[in-house]
Design a protein around this motif. Structure first.
Motif, PDB file in Angstrom:
ATOM      1  N   ILE A  93       0.864  -1.180   0.000  1.00 38.84           N
ATOM      2  CA  ILE A  93       0.000   0.000   0.000  1.00 38.84           C
ATOM      3  C   ILE A  93       0.899   1.227   0.000  1.00 38.84           C
ATOM      4  CG2 ILE A  93      -1.780   1.282   1.247  1.00 38.84           C
ATOM      5  CD1 ILE A  93      -2.674  -1.393   2.438  1.00 38.84           C
ATOM      6  N   TYR A  94       0.661   2.119  -0.961  1.00 43.37           N
ATOM      7  CA  TYR A  94       1.499   3.300  -1.133  1.00 43.37           C
ATOM      8  C   TYR A  94       0.696   4.540  -0.746  1.00 43.37           C
ATOM      9  CZ  TYR A  94       4.557   0.146  -3.697  1.00 43.37           C
ATOM     10  OH  TYR A  94       5.383  -0.898  -4.045  1.00 43.37           O
ATOM     11  N   ILE A  95       1.231   5.290   0.220  1.00 41.44           N
ATOM     12  CA  ILE A  95       0.525   6.455   0.778  1.00 41.44           C
ATOM     13  C   ILE A  95       1.453   7.662   0.713  1.00 41.44           C
ATOM     14  CG2 ILE A  95      -0.678   7.395   2.795  1.00 41.44           C
ATOM     15  CD1 ILE A  95      -0.881   4.457   3.793  1.00 41.44           C
ATOM     16  N   GLY A  96       0.943   8.760   0.205  1.00 42.53           N
ATOM     17  CA  GLY A  96       1.730   9.989   0.131  1.00 42.53           C
ATOM     18  C   GLY A  96       1.077  11.101   0.916  1.00 42.53           C
ATOM     19  N   GLY A  97       1.881  12.014   1.420  1.00 43.78           N
ATOM     20  CA  GLY A  97       1.318  13.140   2.165  1.00 43.78           C
ATOM     21  C   GLY A  97       2.368  14.146   2.548  1.00 43.78           C
ATOM     22  N   ARG A 135       1.824  11.898  -8.306  1.00 40.17           N
ATOM     23  CA  ARG A 135       2.059  10.466  -8.152  1.00 40.17           C
ATOM     24  C   ARG A 135       0.744   9.684  -8.072  1.00 40.17           C
ATOM     25  NH1 ARG A 135       7.508   9.578  -7.145  1.00 40.17           N
ATOM     26  NH2 ARG A 135       7.155   7.479  -6.358  1.00 40.17           N
ATOM     27  N   LEU A 136      -0.289  10.289  -7.500  1.00 44.91           N
ATOM     28  CA  LEU A 136      -1.603   9.660  -7.513  1.00 44.91           C
ATOM     29  C   LEU A 136      -2.104   9.483  -8.947  1.00 44.91           C
ATOM     30  CD1 LEU A 136      -3.550  11.451  -4.624  1.00 44.91           C
ATOM     31  CD2 LEU A 136      -3.263   8.985  -4.848  1.00 44.91           C
ATOM     32  N   ASP A 137      -1.963  10.532  -9.752  1.00 45.75           N
ATOM     33  CA  ASP A 137      -2.462  10.502 -11.119  1.00 45.75           C
ATOM     34  C   ASP A 137      -1.730   9.456 -11.962  1.00 45.75           C
ATOM     35  OD1 ASP A 137      -4.114  12.544 -10.358  1.00 45.75           O
ATOM     36  OD2 ASP A 137      -2.948  14.137 -11.302  1.00 45.75           O
ATOM     37  N   LYS A 138      -0.477   9.196 -11.639  1.00 52.20           N
ATOM     38  CA  LYS A 138       0.314   8.229 -12.404  1.00 52.20           C
ATOM     39  C   LYS A 138       0.183   6.806 -11.862  1.00 52.20           C
ATOM     40  CE  LYS A 138       3.742  11.604 -13.884  1.00 52.20           C
ATOM     41  NZ  LYS A 138       5.118  12.111 -13.684  1.00 52.20           N
ATOM     42  N   GLY A 139      -0.603   6.640 -10.789  1.00 48.78           N
ATOM     43  CA  GLY A 139      -0.792   5.314 -10.234  1.00 48.78           C
ATOM     44  C   GLY A 139       0.332   4.852  -9.337  1.00 48.78           C
ATOM     45  N   LEU A 141       0.833   6.026  -6.295  1.00 49.14           N
ATOM     46  CA  LEU A 141       0.312   6.035  -4.928  1.00 49.14           C
ATOM     47  C   LEU A 141      -1.120   5.512  -4.946  1.00 49.14           C
ATOM     48  CD1 LEU A 141       1.438   9.559  -3.616  1.00 49.14           C
ATOM     49  CD2 LEU A 141       2.479   7.357  -3.072  1.00 49.14           C
ATOM     50  N   ASP A 142      -1.492   4.819  -3.883  1.00 54.19           N
ATOM     51  CA  ASP A 142      -2.882   4.399  -3.716  1.00 54.19           C
ATOM     52  C   ASP A 142      -3.708   5.493  -3.050  1.00 54.19           C
ATOM     53  OD1 ASP A 142      -2.550   1.645  -4.675  1.00 54.19           O
ATOM     54  OD2 ASP A 142      -1.322   1.382  -2.883  1.00 54.19           O
ATOM     55  N   ALA A 279      -5.579  -5.519  -0.402  1.00 53.95           N
ATOM     56  CA  ALA A 279      -4.950  -4.863   0.750  1.00 53.95           C
ATOM     57  C   ALA A 279      -5.369  -3.405   0.841  1.00 53.95           C
ATOM     58  CB  ALA A 279      -3.429  -4.979   0.644  1.00 53.95           C
ATOM     59  N   ALA A 280      -5.385  -2.704  -0.298  1.00 56.78           N
ATOM     60  CA  ALA A 280      -5.767  -1.293  -0.295  1.00 56.78           C
ATOM     61  C   ALA A 280      -7.240  -1.125   0.065  1.00 56.78           C
ATOM     62  CB  ALA A 280      -5.475  -0.679  -1.660  1.00 56.78           C
ATOM     63  N   LYS A 281      -8.080  -2.046  -0.394  1.00 61.50           N
ATOM     64  CA  LYS A 281      -9.504  -1.988  -0.068  1.00 61.50           C
ATOM     65  C   LYS A 281      -9.717  -2.168   1.441  1.00 61.50           C
ATOM     66  CE  LYS A 281     -12.075  -3.928  -3.079  1.00 61.50           C
ATOM     67  NZ  LYS A 281     -12.779  -4.937  -3.911  1.00 61.50           N
ATOM     68  N   LEU A 282      -8.941  -3.082   2.031  1.00 56.32           N
ATOM     69  CA  LEU A 282      -9.026  -3.289   3.471  1.00 56.32           C
ATOM     70  C   LEU A 282      -8.545  -2.059   4.222  1.00 56.32           C
ATOM     71  CD1 LEU A 282      -9.479  -5.072   5.971  1.00 56.32           C
ATOM     72  CD2 LEU A 282      -7.140  -5.913   5.676  1.00 56.32           C
TER      73      LEU A 282
END
Length: 296
Positions: A93-97, A135-139, A141-142, A279-282
């Motif tokens: 799971i990739y998270i940015g902030g 990075r979200l737009d390019k996939g 990051l989740d 995993a991301a859905k969870l």
């Protein structure tokens, strides 16, 4: 462009030497040189400046390196997710902030999921809103954590039960430390460091009731840590959010909130029509649960 050739290109960009890159790739030097020449012919661009001892990238080469790294990262991420066993929940799971105390909410969920699902791995990326949304737009990051105001047209989101407060970070030996709060007029004649994000500047301009061009902004910053070093060295005062930098008794820095008070909300966002891994859905389900528990 083949992925193999992009990996060859990145190896040369990293090693800055054909021979060293060939050794790291376990291919012959003539083979590598031929692949690079064919890549340049395919793109119709010169990618390298070939010196006697060192190879450097042209402007087009620098652009391709960034894109190639993103392509390889996305490819590896996709392969990893497809290879994960269906028998036990796993995945990445990739998270940015940006730098915000709201990341504690994410941390609580990560800690709980680490305990229950040890095969799920989390990857954190730090950056401002522009970095995260790109990075979200390019996939790559989740999920992203964005500070409002933010352009949400392309995203679904949940509001996090957290707020940050705008204020001014300053040295304890500077004149504004005598104030309990900082008003717009207090900032007119002092050197300022401010976030480079346009939306943030617009919001602060609305708070101040003045155009930012009238403020003495001597430095812009991306993330606050390096800006805090500038403040420590006497460059100026940093407009920033609270809870991000140590201002304890042992620090020579202090944070003063703005007046009128200016608070911002935070959101966790993801692309519209996003196809999540299990995993991301969870993770999203656990975030929703954490938000409900916090609010009640």
């Amino acid at each position: 462009m083949e992925l193999r050739v992009l990996k060859y290109f990145l190896a040369v960009a990293r090693e800055e030497n054909i021979s060293a890159a060939a050794d790291s790739l376990h291919v012959t030097q003539p083979t590598l040189s031929k692949q690079l020449k064919e890549l340049e012919e395919e793109l119709g661009k010169q990618l390298f400046i070939r010196g006697n001892r060192k190879i450097t990238l042209t402007e087009e080469g620098v652009f391709l390196r960034k894109r190639a790294e993103e392509i390889i990262d996305l490819t590896e991420k996709t392969k990893d997710q497809l290879k994960k066993s269906d028998n036990m929940l796993s995945g990445d799971i990739y998270i940015g902030g940006g730098e915000t105390d709201a990341m504690r909410i994410i941390a609580k969920v990560v800690r709980r999921m680490n305990s229950e699902y040890p095969l799920i791995k989390f990857h954190l990326y730090s950056g401002n809103a522009n970095d995260v949304t790109e990075r979200l737009d390019k996939g790559l990051l989740d999920f992203g954590i964005l500070i409002e105001p933010a352009d949400m047209k392309k995203y679904d989101f949940l509001k996090l039960p957290a707020t940050d407060t705008w204020g001014v970070l300053m040295r304890k030996d500077t004149p504004l430390t005598e104030l309990n709060t900082v008003k717009p007029e207090d900032l007119l004649n002092v050197p300022l460091l401010c976030s480079s994000q346009t939306l943030v500047n617009n919001e602060l301009s609305g708070w101040a009731g003045i155009n930012f061009d009238k403020l003495n902004i001597v430095t812009t910053y991306n993330l606050i840590y390096n800006a805090s070093i500038m403040v420590q060295e006497g460059v100026g005062y940093a407009l920033c959010l609270d809870k991000l930098i140590n201002t304890s008794d042992n620090s020579n820095l202090i944070f003063k909130p703005l007046e009128p008070e200016l608070k911002v909300n935070l959101d966790i966002v993801w692309k519209k029509h996003q196809v999540f891994s299990k995993a991301a859905k969870l993770f999203l389900s656990e975030i929703q649960k954490e938000i409900r528990n916090t609010l009640h």
